[in-house]
Design a protein around this motif. Structure first.
Motif, PDB file in Angstrom:
ATOM      1  N   ALA A   1       0.827  -1.210   0.000  1.00  0.00           N
ATOM      2  CA  ALA A   1       0.000   0.000   0.000  1.00  0.00           C
ATOM      3  C   ALA A   1       0.858   1.255   0.000  1.00  0.00           C
ATOM      4  O   ALA A   1       0.548   2.245  -0.683  1.00  0.00           O
ATOM      5  CB  ALA A   1      -0.931  -0.012   1.220  1.00  0.00           C
ATOM      6  N   ALA A   2       1.961   1.224   0.758  1.00  0.00           N
ATOM      7  CA  ALA A   2       2.861   2.381   0.795  1.00  0.00           C
ATOM      8  C   ALA A   2       3.497   2.617  -0.571  1.00  0.00           C
ATOM      9  O   ALA A   2       3.682   3.763  -1.001  1.00  0.00           O
ATOM     10  CB  ALA A   2       3.941   2.166   1.853  1.00  0.00           C
ATOM     11  N   GLU A   3       3.824   1.523  -1.276  1.00  0.00           N
ATOM     12  CA  GLU A   3       4.424   1.667  -2.603  1.00  0.00           C
ATOM     13  C   GLU A   3       3.436   2.315  -3.568  1.00  0.00           C
ATOM     14  O   GLU A   3       3.806   3.182  -4.377  1.00  0.00           O
ATOM     15  CB  GLU A   3       4.877   0.309  -3.127  1.00  0.00           C
ATOM     16  N   GLN A   4       2.179   1.926  -3.482  1.00  0.00           N
ATOM     17  CA  GLN A   4       1.175   2.543  -4.348  1.00  0.00           C
ATOM     18  C   GLN A   4       1.050   4.038  -4.047  1.00  0.00           C
ATOM     19  O   GLN A   4       0.937   4.864  -4.957  1.00  0.00           O
ATOM     20  CB  GLN A   4      -0.174   1.842  -4.162  1.00  0.00           C
ATOM     21  N   ARG A   5       1.099   4.395  -2.776  1.00  0.00           N
ATOM     22  CA  ARG A   5       1.009   5.817  -2.393  1.00  0.00           C
ATOM     23  C   ARG A   5       2.214   6.602  -2.919  1.00  0.00           C
ATOM     24  O   ARG A   5       2.068   7.727  -3.392  1.00  0.00           O
ATOM     25  CB  ARG A   5       0.921   5.949  -0.876  1.00  0.00           C
ATOM     26  N   LEU A   6       3.394   6.002  -2.835  1.00  0.00           N
ATOM     27  CA  LEU A   6       4.591   6.691  -3.330  1.00  0.00           C
ATOM     28  C   LEU A   6       4.540   6.834  -4.851  1.00  0.00           C
ATOM     29  O   LEU A   6       4.951   7.864  -5.407  1.00  0.00           O
ATOM     30  CB  LEU A   6       5.847   5.938  -2.888  1.00  0.00           C
ATOM     31  N   GLN A   7       4.030   5.808  -5.540  1.00  0.00           N
ATOM     32  CA  GLN A   7       3.841   5.913  -6.989  1.00  0.00           C
ATOM     33  C   GLN A   7       2.950   7.107  -7.323  1.00  0.00           C
ATOM     34  O   GLN A   7       3.220   7.870  -8.262  1.00  0.00           O
ATOM     35  CB  GLN A   7       3.189   4.634  -7.529  1.00  0.00           C
ATOM     36  N   ILE A   8       1.903   7.283  -6.574  1.00  0.00           N
ATOM     37  CA  ILE A   8       0.976   8.394  -6.815  1.00  0.00           C
ATOM     38  C   ILE A   8       1.672   9.728  -6.579  1.00  0.00           C
ATOM     39  O   ILE A   8       1.483  10.692  -7.337  1.00  0.00           O
ATOM     40  CB  ILE A   8      -0.273   8.239  -5.924  1.00  0.00           C
ATOM     41  N   GLU A   9       2.516   9.827  -5.543  1.00  0.00           N
ATOM     42  CA  GLU A   9       3.251  11.072  -5.280  1.00  0.00           C
ATOM     43  C   GLU A   9       4.202  11.401  -6.431  1.00  0.00           C
ATOM     44  O   GLU A   9       4.367  12.574  -6.805  1.00  0.00           O
ATOM     45  CB  GLU A   9       4.030  10.967  -3.963  1.00  0.00           C
ATOM     46  N   ILE A  10       4.821  10.374  -7.005  1.00  0.00           N
ATOM     47  CA  ILE A  10       5.712  10.600  -8.152  1.00  0.00           C
ATOM     48  C   ILE A  10       4.916  11.120  -9.346  1.00  0.00           C
ATOM     49  O   ILE A  10       5.339  12.048 -10.042  1.00  0.00           O
ATOM     50  CB  ILE A  10       6.458   9.301  -8.505  1.00  0.00           C
ATOM     51  N   GLN A  11       3.740  10.542  -9.578  1.00  0.00           N
ATOM     52  CA  GLN A  11       2.900  11.003 -10.684  1.00  0.00           C
ATOM     53  C   GLN A  11       2.413  12.434 -10.439  1.00  0.00           C
ATOM     54  O   GLN A  11       2.328  13.246 -11.368  1.00  0.00           O
ATOM     55  CB  GLN A  11       1.714  10.057 -10.876  1.00  0.00           C
ATOM     56  N   LYS A  12       2.118  12.792  -9.190  1.00  0.00           N
ATOM     57  CA  LYS A  12       1.733  14.171  -8.872  1.00  0.00           C
ATOM     58  C   LYS A  12       2.871  15.136  -9.176  1.00  0.00           C
ATOM     59  O   LYS A  12       2.655  16.240  -9.698  1.00  0.00           O
ATOM     60  CB  LYS A  12       1.362  14.281  -7.391  1.00  0.00           C
TER      61      LYS A  12
END
Length: 521
Positions: free
Chosen positions: A503-514
């Motif tokens: 779940a943390a990896e998915q959140r970090l992926q989203i931050e990179i896309q932001k």
């Protein structure tokens, strides 16, 4: 869908390298006039399947059809003859040749008597750039170009082949936003002419704008093929991440005992990247740098290590401003860099473990031009024991060691300089999951011993396991500076470590896309 409808049909493709299965029974189908995104994390198998399509690798199993015709000869020449053109992520340009000479390399234009006609090549190259609505001088030497113009040259080289299937592997990495827009306009024109386009990118916003369908690979296997209308960005990220994080979930995370500020950057910029970066690194802390290829992570590391020049800003170590103009300045200031390219920049494979371990301090171990072998052996043995390097002897060639143990040798080489600040650029690249866990445990141990560590990794699960704080970078700038725990999902039970990491990896992926979305505004 009829049997002859596909521009490319790859069925049951499998490929192994040295016993490691890179692809396992993968299918890929791309239609004429379609932009088809190929997605997946690092090690998913994207580059391998594309190199098989382009004839660089031969599949161990499976079949390939191009326009309904079987492709049975697996060479770049055969793929090119079948109408496949590929833009490689790792550029295939010859730096000493001109732009035009690179674009038409092996397909040179000839005059009436058979001599190479550079003037015609330059004219044709100019026409391609005009179609792209960008300017690159066809007469310019490629080695003199910036990263963006090199990328445009690579794209022009692929386009020049008048292909039926155009493969673009991370084409926008070094391009300005305006150039990406022009590329998209041109790709839509090719699509309208029936050209099939395979588009590889980690930038989900680009995929959403340009692709018709997407195929997602994970760990060398096919996960899903679906229209983009059925794959919102969060769903794509979920499929890409999957359960890849599970292998590191048993690596214990201990709260950092942070001490003094070891490193402080104030508005530091390089010649190209980084741009206006400010950060702090404490004793006992592991600071992660997250971002995509071209985000400026390695450029920042190289600037701090004295490999690339600092154009502006200030570097302070233990509160004092330092001028780092070359690697020896960094080493003297207590900074060491473990480079990304282990085989070419980190070790001398044919030399022994001992020879590699003492390379960075050979001057300290020498007297009157001779190496003190007793001191060198003692240093090597201490590092072999400390780092748990698996080798039969300190005298064995590093090339005989596994990838994980080679990496430990590189780390040991730089630990011999007794740095306060250790920068690790992709420290687990190309090694198995067990060795990755060992390296991450070692990183935590080094931090606990009082060192400040900056860790760069494209594997987000590794950053989340190793780091106390993570900076998200895009286009040379820091967009987010967050504590590791800020990425935990409160809805996932604390004792469910595997799913918590996922779940943390998915959140970090989203931050990179932001960060990428902010960059493009």
């Amino acid at each position: 869908m009829t049997a002859t409808a596909a521009a490319v049909r790859m069925t049951g493709i499998s490929k192994a390298f040295g016993g490691v299965r890179a692809l396992d029974d993968v299918n890929l189908e791309v239609l004429p006039g379609e932009v088809h995104a190929l997605l997946g994390g690092n090690g998913a198998g994207k580059s391998t399947i594309l190199k098989i399509l382009n004839g660089v690798h031969r599949p161990d199993q499976g079949t390939i059809e191009v326009g309904g015709v079987p492709l049975t000869t697996h060479t770049p020449e055969a793929s090119r003859a079948a109408g496949i053109a590929m833009n490689y992520q790792e550029m295939s340009l010859v730096p000493t040749l001109t732009v035009a000479q690179n674009i038409f390399l092996t397909r040179e234009w000839r005059d009436g008597v058979g001599f190479i006609d550079d003037a015609e090549a330059e004219r044709r190259a100019a026409e391609i750039f005009a179609m792209l609505e960008v300017f690159v001088d066809p007469k310019a030497i490629v080695g003199d170009l910036g990263a963006g113009q090199k990328q445009l040259t690579e794209i022009a080289k692929a386009i020049s082949q008048d292909a039926k299937v155009l493969v673009l592997d991370e084409p926008s990495t070094a391009l300005a936003v305006s150039d990406v827009e022009r590329l998209f306009v041109f790709l839509r024109k090719l699509k309208a002419k029936g050209v099939a386009i395979i588009y590889v990118s980690h930038r989900m916003d680009e995929i959403a704008r340009i692709a018709d369908r997407a195929t997602i690979l994970r760990d060398g296997r096919h996960v899903i093929t679906a229209p983009l209308s059925e794959l919102p960005i969060d769903t794509m990220i979920e499929h890409i991440v999957g359960k890849r994080s599970m292998g590191l979930s048993d690596v214990a995370r201990v709260q950092a005992d942070k001490g003094e500020v070891l490193l402080e950057l104030k508005d530091v910029s390089g010649v190209h990247k980084p741009e206006h970066v400010s950060l702090t690194l404490h004793r006992g802390e592991v600071l992660g740098l997250a971002g995509l290829l071209g985000s400026g992570r390695s450029s920042l590391a190289r600037a701090v290590a004295g490999i690339d020049p600092v154009a502006s800003g200030e570097i302070r170590i233990k509160g004092k401003a330092v001028a780092i103009r070359k690697p020896s300045d960094a080493i003297s200031a207590g900074v060491a860099l473990v480079p990304e390219a282990r085989a070419t920049q980190g070790i001398i494979p044919a030399h022994s473990v001992a020879s590699n371990m003492i390379l960075a301090v050979i001057d300290r171990l020498s007297k009157a031009g001779f190496v003190d072998t007793k001191a060198a052996d003692a240093l090597t043995d201490a590092n072999i024991e400390r780092l748990k390097v698996k080798t039969a002897s300190r005298d064995h060639a590093v090339a005989t060691l596994s990838g994980g143990n080679q990496q430990k040798v590189v780390i040991g080489k730089w630990l011999a300089t007794d740095p306060d600040i250790l920068i690790l650029d992709e420290p687990t690249a190309g090694i198995d999951i067990g060795s990755k866990a060992e390296i991450i445990r070692l990183v935590r141990e080094l931090a606990a011993s009082g060192k400040g560590i900056i860790m760069i990794s494209s594997e987000l699960s590794e950053l989340l396991t190793a780091c106390d704080r993570i900076l998200v970078m895009a286009d040379g700038r820091v967009h987010q500076d967050m504590p590791r725990e800020a990425l935990d999902d409160p809805n996932v039970p604390a004792d469910d470590l595997a799913h918590r990491l996922q779940a943390a990896e998915q959140r970090l992926q989203i931050e990179i896309q932001k960060a990428l979305a902010v960059q493009e505004k």
